[in-house]
Scaffold this motif. Sequence first.
Motif, mmCIF file in Angstrom:
data_model
loop_
_atom_site.group_PDB
_atom_site.id
_atom_site.type_symbol
_atom_site.label_atom_id
_atom_site.label_comp_id
_atom_site.label_asym_id
_atom_site.label_seq_id
_atom_site.Cartn_x
_atom_site.Cartn_y
_atom_site.Cartn_z
ATOM 1 N N LYS A 1 6.109 2.590 3.630
ATOM 2 C CA LYS A 1 7.116 3.310 4.303
ATOM 3 C C LYS A 1 7.837 2.580 5.545
ATOM 4 N N LEU A 2 7.076 1.771 5.698
ATOM 5 C CA LEU A 2 7.730 0.584 6.794
ATOM 6 C C LEU A 2 8.950 -0.146 6.140
ATOM 7 N N VAL A 3 8.627 -0.992 5.101
ATOM 8 C CA VAL A 3 9.623 -1.807 4.394
ATOM 9 C C VAL A 3 10.811 -0.478 3.957
ATOM 10 N N PRO B 1 -4.958 -1.298 0.947
ATOM 11 C CA PRO B 1 -5.014 -0.446 1.887
ATOM 12 C C PRO B 1 -3.483 -0.618 2.944
ATOM 13 N N GLY B 2 -3.055 -1.987 2.597
ATOM 14 C CA GLY B 2 -1.776 -2.160 3.512
ATOM 15 C C GLY B 2 -2.018 -2.626 4.792
ATOM 16 N N ARG C 1 -5.035 -10.708 3.742
ATOM 17 C CA ARG C 1 -5.349 -10.194 2.403
ATOM 18 C C ARG C 1 -6.534 -10.410 1.957
ATOM 19 N N GLY C 2 -6.921 -11.657 2.316
ATOM 20 C CA GLY C 2 -8.163 -12.308 1.707
ATOM 21 C C GLY C 2 -9.491 -11.639 2.224
ATOM 22 N N VAL C 3 -9.207 -11.340 3.797
ATOM 23 C CA VAL C 3 -10.526 -10.476 4.319
ATOM 24 C C VAL C 3 -10.176 -8.899 3.619
ATOM 25 N N GLY D 1 0.864 -1.205 -0.009
ATOM 26 C CA GLY D 1 -0.004 -0.006 -0.058
ATOM 27 C C GLY D 1 0.822 1.297 0.068
ATOM 28 N N TYR D 2 0.014 2.195 -0.352
ATOM 29 C CA TYR D 2 0.689 3.577 -0.228
ATOM 30 C C TYR D 2 1.464 4.130 1.015
#
Length: 520
Positions: free
Chosen positions: A153-155, A454-455, A511-513, A148-149
């Motif tokens: 930023k975390l990675v 959404p991330g 991710r499925g949810v 996600g956008y």
Amino acid sequence: MPDSTTSNDIESVQREKSAEVNYGLQAVDDGNAVHSEAFTDGGSLYAKIQRFAGKFGVEQRGIERVPDDERTDSSMVQVGTLWFSANMVVSSFAIGALALPVFNLGFVDTALTIVFVNFLGILPVCFFSTFGPKFGLRQMVLSRFYFGYYGVKLVAFFNILACIGWASVNVIVGAQFFHAVNQDVPGWAGILVISIATLIICTFGYRIVHTYEKWSWIPIFIIFLLVLGTFAHSGDFNSLLPLKTGPAEAGGVLSFAASVFGFATGWTSYAADYTVYQPVTRSRRSIFSWTFAGLFVSLCFTELLGAAVATAMAANQDYSESYNDAAIGGLLAEVLVPRYGRFGEFCIVLLGLSIIGNNCPNLYSVALSLQLMSQKTSRVPRFVWTFVCTAVYLGISLAGYDHFESALESFMLVIGYWLAIYEGISLTEHFVFRRASFSRYAPETYREPSRLPPGFAAVGAFCLGVAGAVLGMAQEWYTGPIGKLCGADFGGDVGFELAFAFSALSYLAFRGVERAVYSR
């Protein structure tokens, strides 16, 4: 710093270049790609800085998508030579040399581990390199389609830590080679030489980085061949047969495999950065094959050579003393200097300079990760961030040379587990949710948060991946509960395996949810 009109300058030129943006789910189009003249158009401070830099041939592009008509890098060879040079260095030699003194392994079990684990470790690098020509996006920007956008930023933060940290460790190692040859050369001098040379190359950007890496491997490869020939004729090689068995051997192999894997797969977070200017029609198989050849040959050659030379420490006290006194520099000096004298010392200095080739990808890509952190950082030109990062890792390495080198290296080994988490999430997204199809990406949406994942699933899976790494790691200062079960007294490192498994499986569920709720 550039003023607030920067983005308007770029967007206005972009609208002139492409009056219509196609937002269909296509593998490739020029939507939201930024043409080169956009960087210098207008009267903002940003444009003035870019115009000034452009006079000297400095690459002006950062994380902006490369348009189709500007992906004109016609050389396939340099895709392979970049990775060949980046790993034809003393750092990879050192990985192989760790097998005996640190993990108590013989040559045969070491060699099997090196070949098999490197094969696995470089596959994600080769795979993601194929995305560069297809989409014209840098690796961390591409990661927005997985994290996600905002989650990316975390990675990007972990990538910044990794780039700066390993750049610091590497220049310390290179400076130690200079010091091993001449005790009067202070550590700071070697650090400055390597850092400034790397800064100059990376400031100019993609083209000069590729050009340097295209040729820099040649003298280093020749010296390593000299090491191989000299050591082979010395009679000091010891295969350390028969192979050991039992929990201690299993733990040693697992922990050594973790070191090999971490070094090999560490390039994954940069992979697409060095193919974004390749033509969009470039064969994915060609990109994959050249990347694989450059990585696999250089890593296996240098690590196997390091493992072979290190076996001499089992029976030859001179090698053991040299290693204890000056680490890898001392080990190589023991091979070359007694036989070749001054020329051998010259070779040791050149091997120390090989660190430049290893650090160029670190320094070039860290600037791109910094641009990704916010809109404000994206308005700082890439080459300015290159200078800032050089100053930061110079400060770290100058302090670490005499005081906390081992602590710094331990920290870098620990944060390396994030790569397995990154791969677990990214590969699951691509192969499961996008069904391994490039047509299921909409690259023109890379700057639109509302059209990206959404991330939440990725960040949640990342956290569980960290838990897996903690459970399975086996480091000098900490061994996880599962890691303790995988060996004898010191356990065995399965942190990478558990980090990948925990992140991939949890992402599959989360991710499925997320897709069901947000439909994207």
